[in-house]
Design a protein around this motif. Structure first.
Motif, short mmCIF file in Angstrom:
data_model
loop_
_atom_site.label_atom_id
_atom_site.label_comp_id
_atom_site.label_asym_id
_atom_site.label_seq_id
_atom_site.Cartn_x
_atom_site.Cartn_y
_atom_site.Cartn_z
N LEU A 161 29.44 53.05 -60.40
CA LEU A 161 30.10 53.75 -61.51
C LEU A 161 31.05 52.83 -62.26
CD1 LEU A 161 30.93 57.35 -60.27
CD2 LEU A 161 29.23 56.65 -61.95
N THR A 162 31.66 51.90 -61.54
CA THR A 162 32.55 50.94 -62.20
C THR A 162 31.78 50.10 -63.20
OG1 THR A 162 34.00 50.83 -60.26
CG2 THR A 162 34.14 49.01 -61.83
N ASP A 163 30.60 49.62 -62.78
CA ASP A 163 29.72 48.88 -63.70
C ASP A 163 29.37 49.74 -64.91
OD1 ASP A 163 29.58 46.68 -61.98
OD2 ASP A 163 27.79 47.46 -60.96
N PHE A 164 28.92 50.95 -64.64
CA PHE A 164 28.44 51.82 -65.70
C PHE A 164 29.56 52.15 -66.70
CE2 PHE A 164 27.48 56.24 -67.18
CZ PHE A 164 26.45 55.88 -68.04
N ASP A 165 30.73 52.48 -66.19
CA ASP A 165 31.84 52.78 -67.09
C ASP A 165 32.22 51.56 -67.93
OD1 ASP A 165 32.01 55.41 -66.27
OD2 ASP A 165 33.62 55.07 -64.83
N HIS A 166 32.11 50.39 -67.34
CA HIS A 166 32.41 49.16 -68.08
C HIS A 166 31.41 48.97 -69.22
CE1 HIS A 166 33.62 45.09 -68.98
NE2 HIS A 166 32.41 44.63 -68.69
N TRP A 167 30.13 49.19 -68.95
CA TRP A 167 29.12 49.07 -70.00
C TRP A 167 29.38 50.09 -71.11
CZ3 TRP A 167 25.17 49.41 -65.53
CH2 TRP A 167 25.12 48.17 -64.86
N CYS A 168 29.76 51.29 -70.72
CA CYS A 168 30.04 52.33 -71.71
C CYS A 168 31.24 51.94 -72.57
CB CYS A 168 30.29 53.67 -71.03
SG CYS A 168 28.79 54.44 -70.35
N THR A 169 32.28 51.41 -71.95
CA THR A 169 33.45 50.97 -72.70
C THR A 169 33.08 49.87 -73.68
OG1 THR A 169 34.94 51.56 -70.88
CG2 THR A 169 35.76 49.98 -72.50
N GLN A 170 32.28 48.93 -73.22
CA GLN A 170 31.82 47.85 -74.09
C GLN A 170 31.03 48.38 -75.29
OE1 GLN A 170 29.64 45.29 -71.31
NE2 GLN A 170 31.23 43.73 -71.56
N ALA A 171 30.34 49.50 -75.08
CA ALA A 171 29.53 50.10 -76.15
C ALA A 171 30.33 51.05 -77.03
CB ALA A 171 28.34 50.83 -75.53
N GLY A 172 31.64 51.14 -76.78
CA GLY A 172 32.50 51.97 -77.62
C GLY A 172 32.60 53.42 -77.19
N LEU A 173 32.22 53.72 -75.94
CA LEU A 173 32.25 55.08 -75.44
C LEU A 173 33.44 55.30 -74.51
CD1 LEU A 173 28.46 55.55 -74.60
CD2 LEU A 173 29.65 56.10 -76.75
N THR A 174 33.88 56.54 -74.42
CA THR A 174 35.00 56.92 -73.56
C THR A 174 34.56 58.00 -72.58
OG1 THR A 174 36.57 56.47 -75.35
CG2 THR A 174 37.35 57.85 -73.53
N LEU A 175 34.94 57.85 -71.31
CA LEU A 175 34.61 58.86 -70.32
C LEU A 175 35.39 60.14 -70.61
CD1 LEU A 175 33.17 59.65 -67.67
CD2 LEU A 175 35.20 58.81 -66.44
#
Length: 208
Positions: free
Chosen positions: A166-180
């Motif tokens: 999940l840490t990886d995935f959240d990092h990729w999402c942040t890089q793509a401009g997304l927020t959890l």
């Protein structure tokens, strides 16, 4: 996937469509609710929303969301899965394509939701995950939601160990401009806690 096989194709040989469909048909016949993902997504959507089901498989979720009044497009790399989807719902848009190259499929952007259920992210080709997340995020309109479900341990994956954290995935999402925005342990909305074997995540693109 580009350059190498995705984990799903390595597991199934790209011939699992009919078997996959029959498994869910048996579950439905035995009384199981097979529409939990669709109900979860519908609760987050405005009426008649545009939904991209990325890694749609046999179309089970997209078909249900369409029945609920949403406008759905499904994309999958497995032609055997799409054959089932096209048979079950021939009027919906089903596209054969690699999620690393969504932009090459001629899709319009501005989706209200992009869905990647059923362990889509862990079953991508190794090393393509960040690129796929970027593609999924780019398909969203302002305020759009990326909804994903993924196993975090061997009990919830068709793999001996999880290839993605999940840490990886959240990092990729942040890089793509997304927020959890939200995270749950199940599609029924059970609270997520550290050590859960499964995570349903809702990331959002900023509204303009």
């Amino acid at each position: 996937m580009t350059g190498q096989s995705d984990r799903w194709t390595e597991l199934t040989g790209g011939q699992a469509g009919e078997e996959y469909a029959q498994r869910f048909a048996r579950l439905a016949e035995s009384g199981h609710d097979i529409h939990g993902e669709a109900a979860f997504c519908d609760a987050l959507l405005k009426p008649a929303a545009r939904v991209l089901d990325a890694g749609c498989g046999t179309g089970r979720i997209a078909i249900r969301l369409a029945e609920m009044g949403h406008h759905c497009t499904g994309v999958d790399v497995d032609s055997s899965m799409l054959a089932v989807a096209r048979r079950e719902a021939p009027t919906l848009e089903w596209l054969l394509g690699d999620l690393t190259r969504l932009d090459a499929l001629g899709l319009s952007t501005g989706f209200d939701m992009v869905l990647a259920a059923g362990n889509v992210v862990p079953l991508l080709a190794p090393g393509t995950e960040a690129a796929v997340v970027r593609q999924l995020a780019a398909a969203l309109g302002p305020g759009g939601l990326l909804v994903t479900g993924m196993g975090l341990d061997a009990a919830h994956l068709p793999l001996p160990e999880p290839p993605v954290t999940l840490t990886d995935f959240d990092h990729w999402c942040t890089q793509a401009g997304l927020t959890l925005r939200q995270r749950y342990a199940t599609w029924n909305g059970d609270p997520y806690h550290e050590g859960c074997g499964y995570a349903v995540s809702v990331h959002s693109r900023p509204a303009m």
